[in-house]
Design a protein around this motif. Sequence first.
Motif, PDB file in Angstrom:
ATOM      1  N   LYS A  40      -3.063   7.111  -1.235  1.00  0.00           N
ATOM      2  CA  LYS A  40      -2.532   6.193  -2.248  1.00  0.00           C
ATOM      3  C   LYS A  40      -1.086   6.544  -2.593  1.00  0.00           C
ATOM      4  CE  LYS A  40      -3.897   4.250  -6.708  1.00  0.00           C
ATOM      5  NZ  LYS A  40      -4.885   4.330  -7.795  1.00  0.00           N
ATOM      6  N   PHE A  41      -0.804   7.838  -2.720  1.00  0.00           N
ATOM      7  CA  PHE A  41       0.557   8.286  -3.011  1.00  0.00           C
ATOM      8  C   PHE A  41       1.519   7.899  -1.886  1.00  0.00           C
ATOM      9  CE2 PHE A  41       3.844  11.582  -2.549  1.00  0.00           C
ATOM     10  CZ  PHE A  41       4.496  11.453  -3.763  1.00  0.00           C
ATOM     11  N   LEU A  42       1.093   8.093  -0.640  1.00  0.00           N
ATOM     12  CA  LEU A  42       1.971   7.829   0.502  1.00  0.00           C
ATOM     13  C   LEU A  42       2.134   6.335   0.798  1.00  0.00           C
ATOM     14  CD1 LEU A  42       0.889  10.685   2.915  1.00  0.00           C
ATOM     15  CD2 LEU A  42       3.058  10.489   1.672  1.00  0.00           C
ATOM     16  N   ARG A  43       1.232   5.504   0.320  1.00  0.00           N
ATOM     17  CA  ARG A  43       1.352   4.062   0.558  1.00  0.00           C
ATOM     18  C   ARG A  43       2.541   3.452  -0.167  1.00  0.00           C
ATOM     19  NH1 ARG A  43      -4.380   2.701  -0.968  1.00  0.00           N
ATOM     20  NH2 ARG A  43      -5.386   4.168   0.391  1.00  0.00           N
ATOM     21  N   LYS A  44       2.946   4.089  -1.250  1.00  0.00           N
ATOM     22  CA  LYS A  44       4.105   3.585  -1.988  1.00  0.00           C
ATOM     23  C   LYS A  44       5.355   3.794  -1.137  1.00  0.00           C
ATOM     24  CE  LYS A  44       2.111   4.556  -6.482  1.00  0.00           C
ATOM     25  NZ  LYS A  44       2.183   5.404  -7.671  1.00  0.00           N
TER      26      LYS A  44
ATOM     27  N   VAL B 134       4.188  16.030  -1.830  1.00  0.00           N
ATOM     28  CA  VAL B 134       2.860  15.404  -1.922  1.00  0.00           C
ATOM     29  C   VAL B 134       1.922  16.309  -2.710  1.00  0.00           C
ATOM     30  CG1 VAL B 134       0.866  14.596  -0.610  1.00  0.00           C
ATOM     31  CG2 VAL B 134       3.168  14.093   0.218  1.00  0.00           C
ATOM     32  N   HIS B 135       1.974  17.595  -2.424  1.00  0.00           N
ATOM     33  CA  HIS B 135       1.131  18.572  -3.134  1.00  0.00           C
ATOM     34  C   HIS B 135       1.455  18.579  -4.632  1.00  0.00           C
ATOM     35  CE1 HIS B 135      -0.743  22.305  -4.365  1.00  0.00           C
ATOM     36  NE2 HIS B 135       0.441  22.817  -4.651  1.00  0.00           N
TER      37      HIS B 135
ATOM     38  N   LYS C  89       2.839  16.227  -6.504  1.00  0.00           N
ATOM     39  CA  LYS C  89       2.530  14.966  -7.203  1.00  0.00           C
ATOM     40  C   LYS C  89       1.036  14.668  -7.275  1.00  0.00           C
ATOM     41  CE  LYS C  89       6.858  13.782  -7.681  1.00  0.00           C
ATOM     42  NZ  LYS C  89       7.586  13.557  -8.877  1.00  0.00           N
ATOM     43  N   THR C  90       0.286  15.066  -6.227  1.00  0.00           N
ATOM     44  CA  THR C  90      -1.143  14.720  -6.187  1.00  0.00           C
ATOM     45  C   THR C  90      -2.045  15.877  -6.601  1.00  0.00           C
ATOM     46  OG1 THR C  90      -1.367  15.365  -3.864  1.00  0.00           O
ATOM     47  CG2 THR C  90      -0.770  13.062  -4.325  1.00  0.00           C
ATOM     48  N   GLU C  91      -1.523  17.091  -6.608  1.00  0.00           N
ATOM     49  CA  GLU C  91      -2.286  18.309  -6.905  1.00  0.00           C
ATOM     50  C   GLU C  91      -3.410  18.547  -5.903  1.00  0.00           C
ATOM     51  OE1 GLU C  91      -3.487  18.071 -10.985  1.00  0.00           O
ATOM     52  OE2 GLU C  91      -1.426  18.239 -11.713  1.00  0.00           O
ATOM     53  N   VAL C  92      -3.272  18.007  -4.699  1.00  0.00           N
ATOM     54  CA  VAL C  92      -4.210  18.270  -3.611  1.00  0.00           C
ATOM     55  C   VAL C  92      -3.756  19.566  -2.942  1.00  0.00           C
ATOM     56  CG1 VAL C  92      -5.071  17.414  -1.387  1.00  0.00           C
ATOM     57  CG2 VAL C  92      -4.720  15.833  -3.287  1.00  0.00           C
ATOM     58  N   PRO C  93      -4.665  20.485  -2.631  1.00  0.00           N
ATOM     59  CA  PRO C  93      -4.272  21.756  -2.013  1.00  0.00           C
ATOM     60  C   PRO C  93      -3.491  21.547  -0.705  1.00  0.00           C
ATOM     61  CG  PRO C  93      -6.570  21.819  -2.668  1.00  0.00           C
ATOM     62  CD  PRO C  93      -6.106  20.410  -2.872  1.00  0.00           C
ATOM     63  N   LEU C  94      -2.510  22.422  -0.481  1.00  0.00           N
ATOM     64  CA  LEU C  94      -1.663  22.322   0.716  1.00  0.00           C
ATOM     65  C   LEU C  94      -2.483  22.383   2.001  1.00  0.00           C
ATOM     66  CD1 LEU C  94       1.431  24.521  -0.189  1.00  0.00           C
ATOM     67  CD2 LEU C  94       1.409  22.082   0.295  1.00  0.00           C
TER      68      LEU C  94
ATOM     69  N   LEU D 203      -0.880   9.631   9.642  1.00  0.00           N
ATOM     70  CA  LEU D 203      -0.097   9.490  10.871  1.00  0.00           C
ATOM     71  C   LEU D 203       1.310  10.031  10.696  1.00  0.00           C
ATOM     72  CD1 LEU D 203      -1.238   5.925  11.948  1.00  0.00           C
ATOM     73  CD2 LEU D 203      -2.069   8.134  12.771  1.00  0.00           C
ATOM     74  N   ARG D 204       1.675  10.972  11.563  1.00  0.00           N
ATOM     75  CA  ARG D 204       3.012  11.558  11.507  1.00  0.00           C
ATOM     76  C   ARG D 204       4.087  10.550  11.868  1.00  0.00           C
ATOM     77  NH1 ARG D 204      -0.414  15.345  13.784  1.00  0.00           N
ATOM     78  NH2 ARG D 204       0.082  14.519  15.817  1.00  0.00           N
ATOM     79  N   SER D 205       3.734   9.549  12.643  1.00  0.00           N
ATOM     80  CA  SER D 205       4.729   8.555  13.032  1.00  0.00           C
ATOM     81  C   SER D 205       5.173   7.712  11.838  1.00  0.00           C
ATOM     82  CB  SER D 205       4.174   7.653  14.137  1.00  0.00           C
ATOM     83  OG  SER D 205       3.004   6.990  13.692  1.00  0.00           O
ATOM     84  N   HIS D 206       4.285   7.509  10.864  1.00  0.00           N
ATOM     85  CA  HIS D 206       4.626   6.740   9.671  1.00  0.00           C
ATOM     86  C   HIS D 206       5.255   7.607   8.582  1.00  0.00           C
ATOM     87  CE1 HIS D 206       1.349   4.080  11.342  1.00  0.00           C
ATOM     88  NE2 HIS D 206       2.407   3.291  11.295  1.00  0.00           N
ATOM     89  N   PHE D 207       4.972   8.893   8.613  1.00  0.00           N
ATOM     90  CA  PHE D 207       5.463   9.812   7.579  1.00  0.00           C
ATOM     91  C   PHE D 207       6.139  10.995   8.275  1.00  0.00           C
ATOM     92  CE2 PHE D 207       1.458   7.831   6.205  1.00  0.00           C
ATOM     93  CZ  PHE D 207       1.976   7.016   5.208  1.00  0.00           C
ATOM     94  N   PRO D 208       7.416  10.854   8.626  1.00  0.00           N
ATOM     95  CA  PRO D 208       8.100  11.842   9.473  1.00  0.00           C
ATOM     96  C   PRO D 208       8.294  13.217   8.845  1.00  0.00           C
ATOM     97  CG  PRO D 208       9.656  10.234   8.621  1.00  0.00           C
ATOM     98  CD  PRO D 208       8.288   9.755   8.237  1.00  0.00           C
TER      99      PRO D 208
END
Length: 144
Positions: free
Chosen positions: A38-42, A53-54, A56-61, A74-79
Amino acid sequence: MKDVMNCPKCGSIFVKAFRPICSNCYREQEANFEKVSKFLRKKQNRTASVQEVHAKTEVPLDLIHQFVREGRILRSHFPNLGYPCESCGNEIQQGRICDHCRDNITDGLDSIKKTEQLKEQIADREREKIHTYTTLQDRIEKKD
């Protein structure tokens, strides 16, 4: 009996069928994936790094790294997203080790191979010396 084991994350007992973790941990993992997704869709977050990302979302690294490694993100969408090299820890985009570590391993293997070839050549020369018979007459003829 089915594969009964302890969950590596929480320690509870579960039947290992399709996943390596229990149902509760799997639901938690999927909730974390949904947060990251959801965070990366923005649009403004698509160039975010793993640390951003860690934060802002508090998801473990390690969980974010797992999502990238598994190809769920996908790494191609998020370089700017990657995961650590298993050897040195530098961030990489694909594979298990970085180019530098791979080159070091390849160079080491090449040097070992060259050393073994050199040892074989020396052993071959020694074998030739052992199997060569000369007589006193042969030595005299070589001097002349």
